[in-house]
Motif scaffolding. Structure first.
Motif, PDB file in Angstrom:
ATOM      1  N   ILE A   1       0.871  -1.185  -0.094  1.00  0.00           N
ATOM      2  CA  ILE A   1      -0.154  -0.027  -0.063  1.00  0.00           C
ATOM      3  C   ILE A   1       0.894   1.292   0.129  1.00  0.00           C
ATOM      4  CG2 ILE A   1      -1.994  -1.240   1.189  1.00  0.00           C
ATOM      5  CD1 ILE A   1      -0.959   0.391   3.678  1.00  0.00           C
ATOM      6  N   VAL A   2       0.425   2.249  -0.491  1.00  0.00           N
ATOM      7  CA  VAL A   2       1.057   3.507  -0.394  1.00  0.00           C
ATOM      8  C   VAL A   2       0.509   4.191   0.817  1.00  0.00           C
ATOM      9  CG1 VAL A   2       1.322   6.008  -1.554  1.00  0.00           C
ATOM     10  CG2 VAL A   2       0.846   3.976  -3.005  1.00  0.00           C
ATOM     11  N   ASP A   3       1.590   4.579   1.528  1.00  0.00           N
ATOM     12  CA  ASP A   3       1.568   5.282   2.773  1.00  0.00           C
ATOM     13  C   ASP A   3       2.320   6.713   2.658  1.00  0.00           C
ATOM     14  OD1 ASP A   3       1.353   6.332   5.370  1.00  0.00           O
ATOM     15  OD2 ASP A   3       2.107   4.257   6.224  1.00  0.00           O
ATOM     16  N   GLN A   4       1.487   7.800   2.835  1.00  0.00           N
ATOM     17  CA  GLN A   4       2.006   9.127   2.651  1.00  0.00           C
ATOM     18  C   GLN A   4       1.951   9.864   4.104  1.00  0.00           C
ATOM     19  OE1 GLN A   4      -1.115   8.525   3.044  1.00  0.00           O
ATOM     20  NE2 GLN A   4      -1.632  10.633   4.161  1.00  0.00           N
ATOM     21  N   GLN A   5       1.781   9.462   5.082  1.00  0.00           N
ATOM     22  CA  GLN A   5       1.304   9.997   6.317  1.00  0.00           C
ATOM     23  C   GLN A   5       2.425  10.813   7.010  1.00  0.00           C
ATOM     24  OE1 GLN A   5      -1.533   7.412   8.918  1.00  0.00           O
ATOM     25  NE2 GLN A   5      -0.271   5.952   7.940  1.00  0.00           N
ATOM     26  N   PHE A   6       3.755  10.403   6.514  1.00  0.00           N
ATOM     27  CA  PHE A   6       4.878  10.909   7.024  1.00  0.00           C
ATOM     28  C   PHE A   6       5.826  11.687   6.187  1.00  0.00           C
ATOM     29  CE2 PHE A   6       3.610   6.434   8.402  1.00  0.00           C
ATOM     30  CZ  PHE A   6       2.987   6.807   9.658  1.00  0.00           C
ATOM     31  N   MET A   7       5.544  12.097   4.956  1.00  0.00           N
ATOM     32  CA  MET A   7       6.126  12.286   3.853  1.00  0.00           C
ATOM     33  C   MET A   7       6.579  13.720   4.275  1.00  0.00           C
ATOM     34  SD  MET A   7       3.195  13.131   0.810  1.00  0.00           S
ATOM     35  CE  MET A   7       4.153  13.954  -0.359  1.00  0.00           C
ATOM     36  N   ASP A   8       6.175  14.658   5.108  1.00  0.00           N
ATOM     37  CA  ASP A   8       6.737  15.821   5.713  1.00  0.00           C
ATOM     38  C   ASP A   8       7.718  15.643   6.438  1.00  0.00           C
ATOM     39  OD1 ASP A   8       4.683  17.397   4.208  1.00  0.00           O
ATOM     40  OD2 ASP A   8       3.393  17.433   5.553  1.00  0.00           O
ATOM     41  N   GLN A   9       7.633  14.665   7.026  1.00  0.00           N
ATOM     42  CA  GLN A   9       9.074  14.277   8.012  1.00  0.00           C
ATOM     43  C   GLN A   9      10.131  13.484   7.307  1.00  0.00           C
ATOM     44  OE1 GLN A   9       5.533  13.798   8.940  1.00  0.00           O
ATOM     45  NE2 GLN A   9       5.772  15.815   9.877  1.00  0.00           N
ATOM     46  N   MET A  10       9.813  12.332   6.475  1.00  0.00           N
ATOM     47  CA  MET A  10      10.886  11.493   6.007  1.00  0.00           C
ATOM     48  C   MET A  10      11.280  12.040   4.323  1.00  0.00           C
ATOM     49  SD  MET A  10       9.143   9.336   4.166  1.00  0.00           S
ATOM     50  CE  MET A  10      10.431   7.995   3.999  1.00  0.00           C
ATOM     51  N   GLY A  11      10.183  12.767   3.893  1.00  0.00           N
ATOM     52  CA  GLY A  11      10.593  13.247   2.660  1.00  0.00           C
ATOM     53  C   GLY A  11       9.708  12.648   1.353  1.00  0.00           C
ATOM     54  N   SER A  12       9.006  11.688   1.613  1.00  0.00           N
ATOM     55  CA  SER A  12       8.451  11.124   0.501  1.00  0.00           C
ATOM     56  C   SER A  12       7.260  10.089   0.945  1.00  0.00           C
ATOM     57  CB  SER A  12       9.367  10.145  -0.193  1.00  0.00           C
ATOM     58  OG  SER A  12       8.639   9.479  -1.090  1.00  0.00           O
ATOM     59  N   PRO A  13       6.259   9.798   0.128  1.00  0.00           N
ATOM     60  CA  PRO A  13       5.485   8.615   0.353  1.00  0.00           C
ATOM     61  C   PRO A  13       6.191   7.354   0.183  1.00  0.00           C
ATOM     62  CG  PRO A  13       4.428   9.912  -1.183  1.00  0.00           C
ATOM     63  CD  PRO A  13       5.923  10.350  -1.147  1.00  0.00           C
ATOM     64  N   TYR A  14       5.682   6.121   0.669  1.00  0.00           N
ATOM     65  CA  TYR A  14       6.582   4.991   0.365  1.00  0.00           C
ATOM     66  C   TYR A  14       5.454   3.789   0.403  1.00  0.00           C
ATOM     67  CZ  TYR A  14       5.758   4.263   5.719  1.00  0.00           C
ATOM     68  OH  TYR A  14       5.521   4.397   6.742  1.00  0.00           O
ATOM     69  N   LEU A  15       5.929   2.662  -0.155  1.00  0.00           N
ATOM     70  CA  LEU A  15       5.242   1.564  -0.246  1.00  0.00           C
ATOM     71  C   LEU A  15       5.380   0.476   1.117  1.00  0.00           C
ATOM     72  CD1 LEU A  15       5.433  -0.097  -3.780  1.00  0.00           C
ATOM     73  CD2 LEU A  15       3.606   1.184  -2.675  1.00  0.00           C
ATOM     74  N   MET A  16       4.233   0.050   1.573  1.00  0.00           N
ATOM     75  CA  MET A  16       4.293  -0.731   2.834  1.00  0.00           C
ATOM     76  C   MET A  16       3.834  -2.073   2.872  1.00  0.00           C
ATOM     77  SD  MET A  16       3.394   0.208   6.712  1.00  0.00           S
ATOM     78  CE  MET A  16       1.524   0.607   6.504  1.00  0.00           C
ATOM     79  N   ALA A  17       4.345  -3.073   3.120  1.00  0.00           N
ATOM     80  CA  ALA A  17       3.683  -4.577   3.034  1.00  0.00           C
ATOM     81  C   ALA A  17       2.845  -4.806   4.165  1.00  0.00           C
ATOM     82  CB  ALA A  17       4.689  -5.678   2.669  1.00  0.00           C
ATOM     83  N   HIS A  18       1.707  -4.397   4.166  1.00  0.00           N
ATOM     84  CA  HIS A  18       0.783  -4.418   5.241  1.00  0.00           C
ATOM     85  C   HIS A  18      -0.212  -5.809   5.079  1.00  0.00           C
ATOM     86  CE1 HIS A  18      -1.576  -3.055   8.776  1.00  0.00           C
ATOM     87  NE2 HIS A  18      -2.569  -3.048   8.113  1.00  0.00           N
ATOM     88  N   GLY A  19       0.496  -7.212   5.625  1.00  0.00           N
ATOM     89  CA  GLY A  19      -0.087  -8.258   5.353  1.00  0.00           C
ATOM     90  C   GLY A  19      -0.598  -8.931   6.690  1.00  0.00           C
ATOM     91  N   LEU A  20      -0.598  -8.414   7.778  1.00  0.00           N
ATOM     92  CA  LEU A  20      -1.160  -8.896   8.960  1.00  0.00           C
ATOM     93  C   LEU A  20      -0.359 -10.077   9.151  1.00  0.00           C
ATOM     94  CD1 LEU A  20      -4.884  -7.862   8.479  1.00  0.00           C
ATOM     95  CD2 LEU A  20      -3.034  -6.555   9.512  1.00  0.00           C
ATOM     96  N   GLY A  21       0.835 -10.384   8.954  1.00  0.00           N
ATOM     97  CA  GLY A  21       1.579 -11.507   9.137  1.00  0.00           C
ATOM     98  C   GLY A  21       1.661 -12.635   7.912  1.00  0.00           C
ATOM     99  N   LEU A  22       1.026 -12.071   6.869  1.00  0.00           N
ATOM    100  CA  LEU A  22       1.143 -13.069   5.585  1.00  0.00           C
ATOM    101  C   LEU A  22       1.945 -12.348   4.619  1.00  0.00           C
ATOM    102  CD1 LEU A  22      -2.353 -14.436   5.582  1.00  0.00           C
ATOM    103  CD2 LEU A  22      -0.402 -15.640   5.956  1.00  0.00           C
ATOM    104  N   PRO A  23       2.775 -12.756   4.005  1.00  0.00           N
ATOM    105  CA  PRO A  23       3.463 -11.975   2.978  1.00  0.00           C
ATOM    106  C   PRO A  23       2.688 -11.579   1.858  1.00  0.00           C
ATOM    107  CG  PRO A  23       4.682 -13.791   3.598  1.00  0.00           C
ATOM    108  CD  PRO A  23       3.697 -13.767   4.351  1.00  0.00           C
ATOM    109  N   VAL A  24       2.512 -10.097   1.480  1.00  0.00           N
ATOM    110  CA  VAL A  24       1.916  -9.835   0.494  1.00  0.00           C
ATOM    111  C   VAL A  24       2.275  -9.914  -1.131  1.00  0.00           C
ATOM    112  CG1 VAL A  24       1.110  -7.868   2.179  1.00  0.00           C
ATOM    113  CG2 VAL A  24       2.850  -7.562   0.348  1.00  0.00           C
TER     114      VAL A  24
END
Length: 605
Positions: free
Chosen positions: A19-42
């Motif tokens: 998923i695209v996560d943009q919540q922290f781009m003002d702090q770390m500089g960019s959106p990023y992709l995150m593997a939010h799989g609840l313990g199962l590889p996405v």
């Protein structure tokens, strides 16, 4: 730069299960992709890259070991990079507590058009910001700050200046309930509106991404027509069922009571409970609204104390658009637009001597209410395993939470900086959810009760309650509310109690400094109407605000922050914006010279 290729992860053609996560781009500089799989590889994220030439390239991946930033070992967010189906030996996300470029070694690129894949190894929130391929084996991308920002722009070949997006009567930043209502209210009065929202769906905390039900009452005196737009876009929910049960013979009640009982779940319910499409269709139906989805406000231009332009960056491409408004409304919750413009704001609790509030502390502090990351589990036909999580919060029979659902009280970051430290706050909630579930499934004396249960959903977008509060001509306080002070510009009627949150003492005793549960201390109120002067900035003359960032004290925020109430604020802001355009004035003048017209508009709704 001709020997360097920058691949921003959020720009992948197929994000797969990431998923695209943009919540922290003002702090770390960019959106990023995150593997939010609840313990199962996405599922792998995939994209094709056109290389300038075949040959040997050195690879760098910007990532982090997110658990290490919270003092935990175990690297839950591990992933690999695959080039045309061949995985590089390097495992990313396993080193470094801070965002950094991790060396991926070298790779031979055989064909100019090459398939790149992100391969998740854990399902536990691995994150990839960007990938660099360099012909120069000695090149290392800049780590952070202005140097990294300059490198990104140059390597991505972004235009030097934002693209002109046009002129608007009103730009609304933030597409939650308050922002949607502000945009609709203004557009239906003929204003040309830009609605800018940094997620793919509208609704904010009431979207399927966060899943907080709508609270508060609408259509009450002194202006019972306020709330009509809220009612139009609101999904049927918990409080509608209560009203239907109280008056079961009404035609609308009969319809509501026949709906799926799952609709009764107020928070952390099925995605369809929050009716994202209903909100989107309402906005798209208005010819005077231009919707900027997946766009994040990054900068403003000022002429003295007036906002003259707003820059919004596309989350996936980084391309910027310049929006030129006559008026602006900050409905971001965080007061982000106001902060960029230099608006006065407060964070934390005022002291009792300053405000005279019984609910205020003796000394000023930075305590704010926290962020909820909600979740629930589902029942499966057969037993389901869950990985052990040694990097998560540790639980015992005494400290575990026997639960199949995490509601509002799964709340972290009370007293922390909800902007600068928000990634840590959200990630701490992950450690609590996954650690508790690991214990219930694998070590609890009652683990057989959970054998057929699996995590079905957990939010990845944090549901915030409090951060910046922009300052208006009036800062509403506890005494105003309890005395029901008769403001001449009274507008939105609030009904929620003083609902202030603190760390759960029992949770605090067991996990000092690592609390993840909250309690609510509630003091009832009688309905009262807040003044219009809380809905515009005292020092930025063309800036409105609606939502949890309006001009109130910390104590008063406890009663104004619920979403049906903030939606009515948006309705009033849209009306006031129409008067500003009609009379060529700014928000303060609506109170000073056109209040009778605003009153008439609020009566009509």
């Amino acid at each position: 730069m001709d020997k360097i290729i920058l691949l921003e992860a959020e720009s992948f053609e197929d994000s797969g299960g990431w998923i695209v996560d943009q919540q922290f781009m003002d702090q770390m500089g960019s959106p990023y992709l995150m593997a939010h799989g609840l313990g199962l590889p996405v599922k792998d994220a995939l994209t094709t890259v056109q290389f300038p030439a075949a040959g040997i390239y050195r690879v760098w991946v910007r990532t982090k070991d997110w658990a290490a930033s919270l003092g935990a070992s175990g690297a839950p967010g591990r992933f690999q990079l695959a080039i045309d189906g061949r995985r590089l030996p390097a495992v990313f996300g396993a080193e470094g507590a801070q965002w950094r470029w991790q060396d991926g070694g070298t790779v031979e690129i055989a064909a100019r058009k090459t398939l790149i894949a992100l391969h998740d190894l854990t399902g536990f929130n691995g994150r990839c910001d960007a990938i660099v391929f360099s012909k120069d084996p000695d090149f290392r991308p800049p780590e952070s700050g202005p140097e990294l920002a300059k490198f990104r722009r140059s390597a991505a070949v972004l235009p030097a200046a934002p693209e002109e997006a046009g002129e608007f009567d009103l730009v609304v930043a933030g597409g939650g309930i308050a922002g949607i209502c502000a945009a609709l209210s203004a557009a239906r009065r003929g204003l040309k509106v830009a609605l800018v929202h940094d997620r793919p769906v509208l609704g904010g905390n009431n979207s399927s991404e966060v899943r907080v039900g709508l609270s508060g009452e609408i259509n009450l005196p002194p202006y019972p027509s306020l709330g009509n737009i809220v009612k139009e876009i609101a999904p049927v929910g918990y409080y509608d069922f209560i009203a239907a049960e109280q008056n079961p013979t009404a035609p609308e009640s009969r319809r509501i009571l026949k709906l799926d009982p799952a609709k009764r779940i107020h928070n952390a319910g099925p995605a369809e409970n929050y009716e994202d499409e209903k909100k989107l269709l309402a906005v798209q139906a208005e010819e005077h609204i231009r919707l900027f989805l997946n766009c994040h406000v990054t900068a403003v231009k000022m002429n003295g104390d007036e906002i003259t332009a707003v820059t919004a960056a596309d989350i996936r491409t980084g391309r910027e658009q310049l929006i030129k408004p006559r008026l602006a409304a900050d409905c971001t919750g965080d007061g982000a637009l106001g902060a960029l413009a230099g608006a006065d704001f407060r964070v934390g609790r005022e002291n009792r001597a300053e405000t005279g509030e019984e609910l205020a502390p003796e000394k000023t502090d930075r305590l704010v209410m926290g962020t909820s990351v909600q979740w629930y589990a589902g029942l499966r036909p057969e037993p389901v395993s869950f990985p052990e999580c040694p990097w998560a919060l540790p639980f015992t029979e005494e400290t575990c939470q026997h639960a199949l659902r995490g509601d509002w009280n799964w709340e972290s970051g009370i007293g922390a900086d909800q902007i600068a430290d928000f990634e840590k706050i959200r990630d701490h909630s992950f450690r609590a959810i996954f650690g508790n579930w690991d214990f219930l499934k694998n070590r609890s004396r009652r683990k057989d009760e959970y054998a057929r249960h699996a995590l079905a959903w957990a939010a990845c977008i944090g549901g915030k309650r409090e951060s910046r509060r922009l300052q208006g001509d009036i800062v509403l306080c506890q005494q105003d509310i309890e005395s029901r002070k008769p403001f001449p510009d009274a507008c939105v009627t609030c009904t929620w109690p003083f609902d202030l949150h603190y760390p759960d003492p029992e949770n605090q005793r067991h996990l000092p400094g690592q609390e993840f549960l909250a309690i609510s201390e509630s003091k009832p109120i009688k309905p009262y109407a807040i003044p219009y002067r809380c809905l515009y900035s005292r020092n930025i003359r063309n800036l409105f605000m609606a939502g949890r960032n309006i001009s109130v004290t910390h104590a008063a925020l406890g009663t104004v922050r619920v979403q049906k109430t903030t939606g009515m604020m948006g309705e009033v802001v849209g009306m006031a914006a129409a008067l500003c355009r009609k009379h060529d004035v700014f928000p303060r003048a609506v109170y000073e010279t056109h209040l009778s017209e605003l009153t008439a508009m609020m009566k009509r709704g």
